[in-house]
Write an enzyme that holds these catalytic residues in place. Structure first.
Site, mmCIF file in Angstrom:
data_model
loop_
_atom_site.group_PDB
_atom_site.id
_atom_site.type_symbol
_atom_site.label_atom_id
_atom_site.label_comp_id
_atom_site.label_asym_id
_atom_site.label_seq_id
_atom_site.Cartn_x
_atom_site.Cartn_y
_atom_site.Cartn_z
ATOM 1 N N ARG A 139 -5.246 10.437 3.896
ATOM 2 C CA ARG A 139 -4.321 11.540 4.111
ATOM 3 C C ARG A 139 -3.098 11.481 3.195
ATOM 4 N NH1 ARG A 139 -2.822 13.130 8.137
ATOM 5 N NH2 ARG A 139 -0.672 13.330 7.694
ATOM 6 N N ARG B 246 0.061 14.333 12.853
ATOM 7 C CA ARG B 246 0.474 14.083 11.460
ATOM 8 C C ARG B 246 0.704 15.381 10.673
ATOM 9 N NH1 ARG B 246 -1.189 8.833 10.174
ATOM 10 N NH2 ARG B 246 0.494 8.838 8.655
ATOM 11 N N ARG C 99 -8.768 -0.586 4.476
ATOM 12 C CA ARG C 99 -7.895 0.423 3.870
ATOM 13 C C ARG C 99 -6.542 -0.186 3.523
ATOM 14 N NH1 ARG C 99 -6.482 4.566 7.679
ATOM 15 N NH2 ARG C 99 -5.076 4.974 5.954
ATOM 16 N N LYS D 147 0.851 -1.201 0.000
ATOM 17 C CA LYS D 147 0.000 0.000 0.000
ATOM 18 C C LYS D 147 0.886 1.251 0.000
ATOM 19 C CE LYS D 147 -1.713 1.516 4.005
ATOM 20 N NZ LYS D 147 -1.431 2.924 4.329
ATOM 21 N N ASN D 148 1.904 1.255 0.864
ATOM 22 C CA ASN D 148 2.699 2.479 1.042
ATOM 23 C C ASN D 148 3.749 2.698 -0.029
ATOM 24 O OD1 ASN D 148 1.098 2.989 3.184
ATOM 25 N ND2 ASN D 148 2.594 2.447 4.749
ATOM 26 N N ASP E 244 4.559 0.587 12.245
ATOM 27 C CA ASP E 244 3.364 -0.062 11.682
ATOM 28 C C ASP E 244 3.238 -1.519 12.110
ATOM 29 O OD1 ASP E 244 3.355 1.709 8.483
ATOM 30 O OD2 ASP E 244 2.813 2.291 10.521
ATOM 31 N N CYS F 189 -5.059 12.418 12.517
ATOM 32 C CA CYS F 189 -5.820 11.165 12.450
ATOM 33 C C CYS F 189 -5.722 10.533 13.838
ATOM 34 C CB CYS F 189 -5.265 10.251 11.375
ATOM 35 S SG CYS F 189 -3.758 9.408 11.857
HETATM 36 C C1 EPZ Z 1 4.117 6.985 6.530
HETATM 37 O O1 EPZ Z 1 3.293 7.972 7.066
HETATM 38 C C2 EPZ Z 1 3.232 5.760 6.373
HETATM 39 N N1 EPZ Z 1 2.142 6.065 5.444
HETATM 40 C C3 EPZ Z 1 2.668 5.361 7.727
HETATM 41 O O2 EPZ Z 1 1.915 4.179 7.545
HETATM 42 C C4 EPZ Z 1 3.835 5.066 8.664
HETATM 43 O O3 EPZ Z 1 3.326 4.764 9.945
HETATM 44 C C5 EPZ Z 1 4.760 6.290 8.748
HETATM 45 O O4 EPZ Z 1 5.190 6.672 7.430
HETATM 46 C C6 EPZ Z 1 5.997 6.018 9.592
HETATM 47 O O5 EPZ Z 1 6.682 4.915 9.076
HETATM 48 C C7 EPZ Z 1 2.404 6.071 4.117
HETATM 49 O O6 EPZ Z 1 3.516 5.813 3.683
HETATM 50 C C8 EPZ Z 1 1.247 6.377 3.220
HETATM 51 P P1 EPZ Z 1 5.848 10.371 8.685
HETATM 52 P P2 EPZ Z 1 3.786 9.509 7.078
HETATM 53 O O7 EPZ Z 1 5.734 11.629 7.913
HETATM 54 O O8 EPZ Z 1 4.748 9.745 6.000
HETATM 55 C C9 EPZ Z 1 6.475 13.762 11.850
HETATM 56 C C10 EPZ Z 1 0.076 2.758 7.751
HETATM 57 O O9 EPZ Z 1 -0.366 2.189 8.738
HETATM 58 N N2 EPZ Z 1 6.335 14.722 10.739
HETATM 59 O O10 EPZ Z 1 6.976 9.439 8.412
HETATM 60 O O11 EPZ Z 1 2.587 10.372 7.161
HETATM 61 C C11 EPZ Z 1 5.179 13.058 12.192
HETATM 62 O O12 EPZ Z 1 4.429 13.814 13.114
HETATM 63 C C12 EPZ Z 1 0.512 4.204 7.854
HETATM 64 O O13 EPZ Z 1 0.243 2.235 6.624
HETATM 65 C C13 EPZ Z 1 6.506 16.069 10.980
HETATM 66 O O14 EPZ Z 1 6.757 16.476 12.109
HETATM 67 O O15 EPZ Z 1 4.538 9.553 8.463
HETATM 68 C C14 EPZ Z 1 5.658 11.757 12.798
HETATM 69 O O16 EPZ Z 1 5.932 11.972 14.182
HETATM 70 C C15 EPZ Z 1 0.198 4.798 9.219
HETATM 71 N N3 EPZ Z 1 6.395 16.961 9.947
HETATM 72 C C16 EPZ Z 1 6.978 11.483 12.091
HETATM 73 O O17 EPZ Z 1 7.332 12.704 11.432
HETATM 74 C C17 EPZ Z 1 6.126 16.538 8.663
HETATM 75 O O18 EPZ Z 1 6.059 17.400 7.755
HETATM 76 C C18 EPZ Z 1 6.877 10.398 11.044
HETATM 77 O O19 EPZ Z 1 5.792 10.708 10.225
HETATM 78 C C19 EPZ Z 1 5.956 15.149 8.438
HETATM 79 C C20 EPZ Z 1 6.072 14.257 9.479
#
Ligand code: EPZ
Length: 420
Positions: free
Chosen positions: A93, A122, A400, A22-23, A308, A117
């Protein structure tokens, strides 16, 4: 609203095929917006999140043809609208992933802020800061991101991520492929899905080095063409089924897998007492009928133990032999499944970002509620380890991210069915 009815108490035993990731599918489908000619993306999983993104592309005027086994052909030359509306983005998202490609190729985008979420706030501040550093004008108003380059090309730059962000890295990587000059992304995310995206972009003619490391260098090119690309296996789906087999003391064989993307998870399963053997595209796990041993985990960005997989290991530790701790360092609110498992008899204590798990021999079936994608999967695992029936509500979360979940668990001998 659909529910899943599961009768637990039997070890899983069988063989299933792993679906496409998915990702990986989400950023790769978004990346086709960068290409001037059609692309064909194969091994795309049939998931609600994927169909939501395809719906968004269609709403923009992009031609999307879904073939057999979800081979998706995308032609973005027909695009006429550069907006990702709130009603679609709030459902999924990761729609934010159209932002980088739209700004890079068309110089404009209006994308709803994804909002938070269940698992956390996020934010997308780093996505926006990176595009601004590349010369985009970004204004956030009325819940929307308004981005424009005023008709100019983005400019390559050196950008250091304060926090490792997967989709942040993906958005800026995609934008950099068409920027003027060279972009260096430092403290970039290293997930296998980033490598898969980079390979797809390189097949489109992009010049990228270092994907999979924390420093990615992109030399911008004037244009990209379409490509044919197969999405990699879903490592989190893989880990989920391995964890279910381990928690129930069973055995499983997974085909079309990518064991090389799961080292941290496989290590923990071996520590839990599993015998694991792998080839390039298969994984076999056998508990030999034994109860798992408790394993402590601490989540962190790849290649460390993935956030995850945290909920799934809570379910394993709930019935494991011994006491363990699970520490969540990535998201601020990713323990909602713990409260539901406690209702099934799990002996857990939450202390800030840590759950202390004292294993019990059996859980007891109960009505529970799914709260987010991976929490839902962990409740299925807990239900498989429980005496009696468990009814899981709000399983739209599960649809999802898990393709054909009942069929796959039925093939493993589980007693599971969807009820209205
Ligand atoms: C990706 O989400 C995945 N989703 C998530 O999978 C996964 O849990 C996550 O990466 C971490 O591995 C997809 O790839 C579609 P992040 P993402 O940006 O990119 C902070 C699932 O279950 N952050 O890596 O949205 C944020 O708050 C989903 O399949 C900022 O501060 O996660 C978090 O603490 C859930 N500013 C950390 O980074 C930003 O601009 C990691 O978030 C972006 C992120």
């Amino acid at each position: 609203m659909d529910k899943l009815l599961i009768t637990g108490g039997r070890p899983l035993d069988g063989e299933i095929r792993v679906s496409g990731a998915k990702n990986s599918s989400l950023p790769i489908l978004a990346s086709t917006l960068l290409a001037e000619t059609p692309s064909v993306i194969g091994n795309v999983p049939h998931l609600h999140d994927v169909t939501s993104l395809i719906e968004l592309l269609g709403r923009m005027g992009v031609e999307v043809v879904i073939g057999d086994r979800m081979r998706v052909e995308i032609n973005s030359s027909t695009i006429k609208d550069f907006t990702a509306p709130y009603e679609l983005v709030k459902k999924m998202r990761a729609s934010i992933l159209v932002l980088g490609p739209l700004v890079a190729r068309f110089g404009q985008a209006i994308v709803s802020l994804p909002g938070g979420c269940a698992i956390g706030s996020r934010p997308v501040d780093l996505h926006l800061r990176g595009l601004t550093a590349m010369g985009a004008d970004i204004e956030v108003k009325n819940g929307y991101i308004h981005a424009t380059t005023h008709g100019k090309r983005l400019k390559g730059c050196r950008f250091v991520f304060d926090v490792v962000t997967v989709t942040g890295t993906e958005n800026l990587l995609m934008a950099a492929t068409l920027a003027e000059g060279t972009t260096i992304l430092e403290n970039a995310a290293r997930e296998p899905e980033i490598v898969d995206l980079a390979e797809c972009l390189i097949a489109m003619g992009a010049q990228i080095e270092g994907a999979g490391t924390d420093k990615i260098v992109v030399r911008g090119v004037p244009a990209l063409h379409g490509c044919v690309h197969e999405v990699i296996a879903d490592r989190i789906e893989t880990g989920t089924y391995l964890c279910a087999a381990a928690a129930t003391g069973g055995r499983i064989r997974l085909r079309d897998a990518r064991p090389d993307t799961l080292d941290a998870v496989l290590d923990k399963l071996v520590e839990a007492g599993a015998s694991i053997s792998t080839t390039a595209d298969t994984i076999e796990l056998d508990m030999k009928g034994n109860r798992p041993k408790a394993v402590s985990v601490r989540t962190a960005p790849y290649p460390a133990f993935p956030t995850d997989m945290q909920a799934q290991f809570c379910a394993l530790n709930a019935v494991a032999e011994g006491t363990s701790t699970i520490i969540e360092t990535v998201f601020e609110n990713r323990f909602m499944h713990v409260l539901e498992m406690q209702r099934m008899g799990a002996d857990f204590t939450i202390e800030g970002h840590t759950v202390v798990c004292r294993g019990v021999p059996k859980l007891s079936g109960a009505p529970v509620m799914a709260t987010d994608l991976r929490a839902s999967a962990s409740l299925v695992i807990a239900a498989l380890c429980a005496d009696g029936d468990t009814l899981i509500d709000r399983i739209y979360h599960i649809d999802r991210g898990y393709e054909c979940i009942e069929e796959k668990f039925l093939a493993l001998g589980a007693q599971i069915r969807r009820v209205g």
